[in-house]
Design an enzyme around this catalytic site. Structure first.
Site, PDB file in Angstrom:
ATOM      1  N   HIS A 145      31.352 -14.556 -10.200  1.00 36.96           N
ATOM      2  CA  HIS A 145      29.996 -15.113 -10.257  1.00 36.96           C
ATOM      3  C   HIS A 145      28.918 -14.055  -9.989  1.00 36.96           C
ATOM      4  CE1 HIS A 145      32.031 -18.828 -10.464  1.00 36.96           C
ATOM      5  NE2 HIS A 145      32.183 -19.041  -9.171  1.00 36.96           N
TER       6      HIS A 145
ATOM      7  N   LYS B  54      38.880 -19.478 -14.047  1.00 37.94           N
ATOM      8  CA  LYS B  54      39.145 -18.486 -13.016  1.00 37.94           C
ATOM      9  C   LYS B  54      40.093 -19.091 -11.985  1.00 37.94           C
ATOM     10  CE  LYS B  54      36.145 -19.660  -9.314  1.00 37.94           C
ATOM     11  NZ  LYS B  54      35.515 -19.252  -8.109  1.00 37.94           N
TER      12      LYS B  54
ATOM     13  N   LYS C 113      31.346 -18.427   2.878  1.00 43.11           N
ATOM     14  CA  LYS C 113      31.545 -19.838   3.186  1.00 43.11           C
ATOM     15  C   LYS C 113      30.961 -20.139   4.555  1.00 43.11           C
ATOM     16  CE  LYS C 113      35.528 -20.800   0.286  1.00 43.11           C
ATOM     17  NZ  LYS C 113      34.763 -21.708  -0.611  1.00 43.11           N
TER      18      LYS C 113
ATOM     19  N   GLU D  59      27.785 -20.830   0.364  1.00 43.81           N
ATOM     20  CA  GLU D  59      28.324 -22.182   0.485  1.00 43.81           C
ATOM     21  C   GLU D  59      28.200 -22.621   1.933  1.00 43.81           C
ATOM     22  OE1 GLU D  59      31.999 -22.762  -2.384  1.00 43.81           O
ATOM     23  OE2 GLU D  59      32.237 -20.918  -1.234  1.00 43.81           O
TER      24      GLU D  59
END
Lengths: 492, 492
Positions: free
Chosen positions: A242, A150, A341, A218
């Site tokens: 994902h 990806k 994130k 994350e």
């Protein structure tokens, strides 16, 4: 070789981007581990390709350093490392010119009847030209396959362009679109739990499941990838692949066999059944946001714009979506998806929340009875936890308590989980596409994502901000609370 | 006092058979533990009654010795023991004459407004005369209740005689027929699992459950109880009460509340729905047997006739039954029941065997997929284990493995389970009959058991033998194998 390890067929694996970060961190260590386990035949070769003018010996040193840095000390074995390095060869070449390709062809010619895998660990712009060179130099054998990393484009159109270009050289049965999430033990255990147990499938539907949460969080920021990231964003970088893959495996009907097309047909049906989100409802069903300065793990953390070195950006580093699947099994069951994130911690998990019991016979004694939950953790510690309610021990009344039943694999089996790439690389060699995405799946995922992106722009939907180290903007909390549900980490 | 312990009301507990084995082993230690936990009010009294001409001080010594012998060292506390002994009083009396009863009445008169519990820890022949004396001396107050220990008769007729005699003095709401199996944590956890979890009730039926096994196995022989035992046998001594109660709780419909009559109504329905076994089919559906000499735990063990000192006996020390419940939930699901003395080990358990998955998508890779099982252990180590199938970790194919998920209570909570009598005695004081048998339940159980006994005699059904230390006669294996199933311990 462990008695339970079955050797794969002899192969040549050609890694484009062979000196890159992915090769060093993931591919070479994964191959080494499989070699150590005895799964790789003695004459299998790994051929690094990149622009850098290295000799075979130089590449051996690169491999050696990669293993040194990314293999756990306990798994280091001098003899095995030496054997592994001896498999490694190198050929400088790139897609932009013919130099080096004849030499690569010659190198490969000695293994014409073997499995031949081309691994494109490079930017997607190179997928088309690399495929063309491979064709031009007659490198495609009947036993050839290609692995695409990806991102596969940035929207439906660009993804189709990439897939079409690759399809001119390789059949779909030769194309392995990798999503390393699908190689994780937990994801495969989701299949085992659903389809190898009588207990779960009968309650795996809207009658018994209240809602599902899928989180890929994350704690890191964009770091020095800001330039690339700003052209992508959380939706394209994480959600479209994902999270949507996890959604498919959670929600799909039982395939009639655990085989590539049977599984992918069912996943495709889920993607097609997703209720459309567009200009009309994107502001109700989605939240986009950007991290601002905050603190992560007790340390101050800069905001996205600072990381980027810009005054302004319209790119989301966080997205939350309330998705619905319009079919008989799932109608009315919201799937809450989110990724971002600089969140509070690094964690990826699927949380299946069952409905409350239909009638509480313990009413007077126990108050509210906790709901069952099945929690599938993909990282950091892979495992599955089933939460059940039992009686609190003691001679008093019927006090109830929810306890976690842990199926953590490492603990149960006293082994460490293999890295996802180990499994997926071996599946490539074995020619098993079950855990890889088919072109029509990728297209269907974009068909759902593209209208959301378009709506954000068309409606000029607000980009919320959230402090680094939090669980995202309050709008994300509002999204789920409007439905009377609560994000998993807040519900603890 | 623990913050979670709620004191019961002040009470006087009159234990007939106050110097007997049950009092020493179970009742006094259980009451001591509840006292230690702070659950017993300071002025509660325990009044031992038996024929023996003891003083209050003598009885204090008896109590002290009982605690010394049957309370774990860790739970012994000098101050608490002293406090407990101070609660104990004694009055010599027996049902056959009036002597002592006026004194007992006088003793109790100071607590006329308290909960008053008469515990009949004596032979059932005494239940009627004791009840009459209690009435004669005006000891029944509105707050009175009576606890009846098993056996309640040896067949339907004798049980009815006992119940009728007690009913002339006490209302049904005052009668507590104790079966200590129902006080076990695991049994109550069966209720919690079934009715406080969304997961189990939807699969708790013939669509998803293949069969159920209930085993109550003892490793001991009849010892010096042979004289009594030979008039009873395994069916009356264990199956008619313990096993049938466990069967009821496993199979009953969800009651609308966890309250005495709601639960007992549902249990009664199960008993009434049991398919009749009689002259026509007893030889197909039942196995009776007697242990012969063998070895238990590596030591030689004598046979039943030797233990009895007789040449011949028609009494079974082992019984196995294939039962069926003729209702919508359970039609076609066999319940295999068995109990016996001198078996391979002491264990009591309910094993719920789920059906195989309806279709194995992993066919090529995994072979036969293990069936889910829920195992409820009542002794020796109480606990619940759910067996699920997960993926064997590793980068290979989809190998499956069945793992046990353990809900052992002591382990989970770091506490030891209270003895069943602790809970049941407190339930008596609280007036909670949920875990006690109602008269119509006892009658219904006999209505199922009596025709089996009659068939054994009428058909002169063979009494098999089995070596001490085995799992019973081969006819018991044949009983279940004819159905294509296997006893749990053999299926391991």
């Amino acid at each position: 070789m462990s008695s339970r390890t079955i050797q794969v067929s002899p192969f040549d694996l050609v890694v484009f981007g062979g000196t890159g970060d992915l090769a060093a961190r993931k591919l070479l260590p994964a191959l080494y581990h499989r070699d150590l386990a005895g799964q790789i035949p003695h004459d299998a070769r790994i051929i690094g390709v990149s622009r850098r003018p290295l000799s075979r010996e130089d590449y051996g040193r690169f491999v050696c350093e990669a293993l040194d840095q990314f293999v756990k000390p306990a798994d280091k074995n001098a003899e095995a490392i030496e054997r592994f390095i001896a498999r490694a060869d190198y050929q400088p070449a790139d897609a932009s010119k013919e130099a080096g390709w004849p030499e690569l062809a010659k190198l490969l010619s000695s293994g014409a009847d073997r499995v031949r895998a081309f691994y494109f660990a490079v930017a997607p712009e190179l997928f088309a030209p690399l495929s063309q060179r491979i064709q031009q130099f007659g490198l495609v054998t009947p036993g050839s396959r290609v692995v695409l990393e990806k991102p596969l484009g940035k929207d439906g159109e660009s993804a189709r362009a990439v897939n079409d270009a690759v399809a001119e050289v390789f059949n779909e049965s030769q194309v392995f679109r990798i999503d390393h999430y699908l190689g994780k033990e937990t994801v495969q255990n989701l299949m085992a739990l659903r389809f190898a147990n009588r207990l779960f499938e009968p309650v795996w539907n809207s009658t018994h499941i209240d809602h599902v949460q899928i989180t890929v969080a994350e704690d890191i920021g964009v770091g020095d990838r800001g330039g690339y990231y700003d052209t992508s964003g959380a939706m394209r970088d994480m959600l479209q692949n994902h999270i949507m893959q996890l959604l498919c495996l959670t929600a799909m009907e039982p395939p009639d066999a655990f085989e590539a097309d049977a599984v992918r047909d069912e996943k495709l049906k889920v993607l097609k059944a997703l209720k459309r989100i567009d200009d009309r409802n994107a502001d109700q069903m989605t939240v986009r946001a950007q991290y601002r300065a905050g603190s992560v793990g007790g340390k101050p953390a800069t905001g996205y714009l600072d990381d980027l070195g810009r005054e302004d950006s319209q790119t989301e580093t966080f997205v939350a979506i309330r998705a619905e699947i319009a079919n008989w099994r799932w109608a009315g069951v919201p799937f809450f998806l989110r990724t971002g994130k600089r969140l509070a911690k690094r964690t990826s998990e699927i949380v299946v929340n069952f409905r409350p019991i239909s009638h509480n016979i313990f009413d007077q004694m126990a108050g509210r009875v906790s709901q069952n939950r099945l929690i599938l953790r993909l990282q950091p510690d892979e495992g599955v936890t089933l939460e059940v309610t039992i009686k609190d021990p003691g001679p008093g009344g019927m006090r109830l308590r929810r306890i976690p039943l842990d199926m953590s694999f490492a603990e149960t089996f006293g082994v460490s989980n293999p890295d996802a790439y180990e499994r997926l690389l071996m599946d490539v060699i074995r020619g098993n596409q079950t855990l890889f995405m088919r072109a029509d799946e990728v297209a269907a995922a974009w068909r759902w994502v593209d209208p959301i992106h378009a709506a954000w722009i068309h409606n000029d939907q607000r980009i919320h901000t959230y402090p680094a180290g939090s669980w995202g903007p309050s709008a994300s909390v509002a999204l789920i609370e409007r439905d009377g549900r609560t994000w998993f980490e807040d519900a603890e």
